[in-house]
Scaffold this motif. Structure first.
Motif, PDB file in Angstrom:
ATOM      1  N   VAL A 130      -8.776 -16.569  34.143  1.00 10.29           N
ATOM      2  CA  VAL A 130      -7.892 -17.055  33.080  1.00 10.29           C
ATOM      3  C   VAL A 130      -7.467 -15.902  32.182  1.00 10.29           C
ATOM      4  O   VAL A 130      -6.300 -15.807  31.784  1.00 10.29           O
ATOM      5  CB  VAL A 130      -8.589 -18.159  32.265  1.00 10.29           C
ATOM      6  N   PHE A 131      -8.403 -15.014  31.874  1.00  7.46           N
ATOM      7  CA  PHE A 131      -8.078 -13.837  31.067  1.00  7.46           C
ATOM      8  C   PHE A 131      -7.024 -12.982  31.757  1.00  7.46           C
ATOM      9  O   PHE A 131      -6.075 -12.500  31.133  1.00  7.46           O
ATOM     10  CB  PHE A 131      -9.344 -13.030  30.815  1.00  7.46           C
ATOM     11  N   ALA A 132      -7.175 -12.791  33.078  1.00  5.58           N
ATOM     12  CA  ALA A 132      -6.216 -11.991  33.840  1.00  5.58           C
ATOM     13  C   ALA A 132      -4.839 -12.649  33.856  1.00  5.58           C
ATOM     14  O   ALA A 132      -3.806 -11.968  33.759  1.00  5.58           O
ATOM     15  CB  ALA A 132      -6.714 -11.780  35.265  1.00  5.58           C
ATOM     16  N   LEU A 133      -4.814 -13.976  33.968  1.00  8.10           N
ATOM     17  CA  LEU A 133      -3.544 -14.699  33.946  1.00  8.10           C
ATOM     18  C   LEU A 133      -2.852 -14.547  32.605  1.00  8.10           C
ATOM     19  O   LEU A 133      -1.637 -14.296  32.547  1.00  8.10           O
ATOM     20  CB  LEU A 133      -3.784 -16.179  34.244  1.00  8.10           C
ATOM     21  N   TYR A 134      -3.596 -14.690  31.533  1.00 10.40           N
ATOM     22  CA  TYR A 134      -3.023 -14.562  30.189  1.00 10.40           C
ATOM     23  C   TYR A 134      -2.433 -13.170  29.967  1.00 10.40           C
ATOM     24  O   TYR A 134      -1.319 -13.019  29.467  1.00 10.40           O
ATOM     25  CB  TYR A 134      -4.104 -14.861  29.150  1.00 10.40           C
ATOM     26  N   GLN A 135      -3.167 -12.142  30.364  1.00  6.35           N
ATOM     27  CA  GLN A 135      -2.666 -10.783  30.207  1.00  6.35           C
ATOM     28  C   GLN A 135      -1.470 -10.515  31.106  1.00  6.35           C
ATOM     29  O   GLN A 135      -0.597  -9.720  30.763  1.00  6.35           O
ATOM     30  CB  GLN A 135      -3.793  -9.782  30.499  1.00  6.35           C
ATOM     31  N   MET A 136      -1.410 -11.181  32.249  1.00  4.17           N
ATOM     32  CA  MET A 136      -0.283 -10.996  33.155  1.00  4.17           C
ATOM     33  C   MET A 136       1.025 -11.436  32.516  1.00  4.17           C
ATOM     34  O   MET A 136       2.080 -10.824  32.739  1.00  4.17           O
ATOM     35  CB  MET A 136      -0.516 -11.777  34.443  1.00  4.17           C
ATOM     36  N   THR A 137       0.987 -12.504  31.721  1.00  2.00           N
ATOM     37  CA  THR A 137       2.224 -12.987  31.105  1.00  2.00           C
ATOM     38  C   THR A 137       2.820 -11.955  30.161  1.00  2.00           C
ATOM     39  O   THR A 137       4.038 -11.855  30.028  1.00  2.00           O
ATOM     40  CB  THR A 137       1.974 -14.310  30.361  1.00  2.00           C
TER      41      THR A 137
END
Length: 223
Positions: free
Chosen positions: A123-130
């Protein structure tokens, strides 16, 4: 208002947790925090698609609106793949002063709960991806109708790896600026400063649209 909250509140929360060494990682992620970060990820992504796409599409001739929409969509796809392949790892893996490592390339070896947070690392990686997606997309407003699509795709990919990834590591990944006490809760440096300076330089290199702002030239090449 919601997009602003989606960037500021999770950023403050993540940085506060990361700055607390004594906070041990829980055995299971916190469901409330995870749900909010997922919601925030969607809101930040909406700022790119359709937000930026429609905004920049309104700055060009009607015949070039679809081109601008496609540029934003392509950037979203390209950066997402690069982020999964090596971007996330180079930003958040390791404690190098200038650049992270490749221990989490292809999103391998992600922790069930990211250390010093209450979130699954996925989830952290997804958030930073945005944030990685929207930053190069901000730059395309500097050269509407003056560059070809292959240039936009290639430039965005290279810029993300050469500019965004190192700067994000310096501040959000524990690099040398973070060691100096630099704090960037909502991307004022990592997102807006890097995109703004790059857009200014690129606009100066490409040049202005013919006749703008008095009139649009019919000879302006499609983007």
């Amino acid at each position: 208002m919601l997009p602003i909250l989606a960037r500021v509140v999770p950023g403050v929360t993540l940085l506060t947790l990361s700055a607390t060494p004594s906070l041990a990682a829980p055995a299971a992620p916190d469901t409330g925090s995870t749900a909010w970060i997922l919601t925030s990820s969607a809101l930040v992504l909406f700022m790119t698609l359709p937000g930026l796409a429609l905004f920049y599409g309104g700055l060009v001739h009607a015949r070039n609106v679809l081109s601008v929409l496609m540029q934003c969509f392509a950037i979203c796809c390209i950066v997402s793949v690069l982020w999964a392949v090596c971007g996330y790892s180079l930003v958040f893996d390791g404690d190098g002063a200038w650049l992270g490592g490749l221990g989490k390339a292809f999103l391998a070896h992600l922790d069930p709960v990211r250390p010093a947070t209450v979130l699954p690392e996925t989830v952290f990686a997804l958030y930073q991806m945005t944030f990685a997606v929207i930053t190069p997309a901000l730059i395309i407003g500097a050269f509407p109708e003056r560059v070809a699509f292959p240039f936009v795709a290639l430039f965005s990919a290279l810029w993300m790896l050469v500019v965004y990834v190192p700067v994000a590591h310096w501040i959000w990944g524990g690099g040398w600026l973070a060691a100096l006490g630099t704090m960037d809760f909502a991307g004022g440096i990592v997102v807006h400063t890097t995109a703004g300076v790059s857009a200014l330089l690129l606009a100066l290199m490409v040049g202005r649209r013919r006749g703008f702002p008095r009139r649009f030239s019919r000879r302006t090449a499609p983007a």
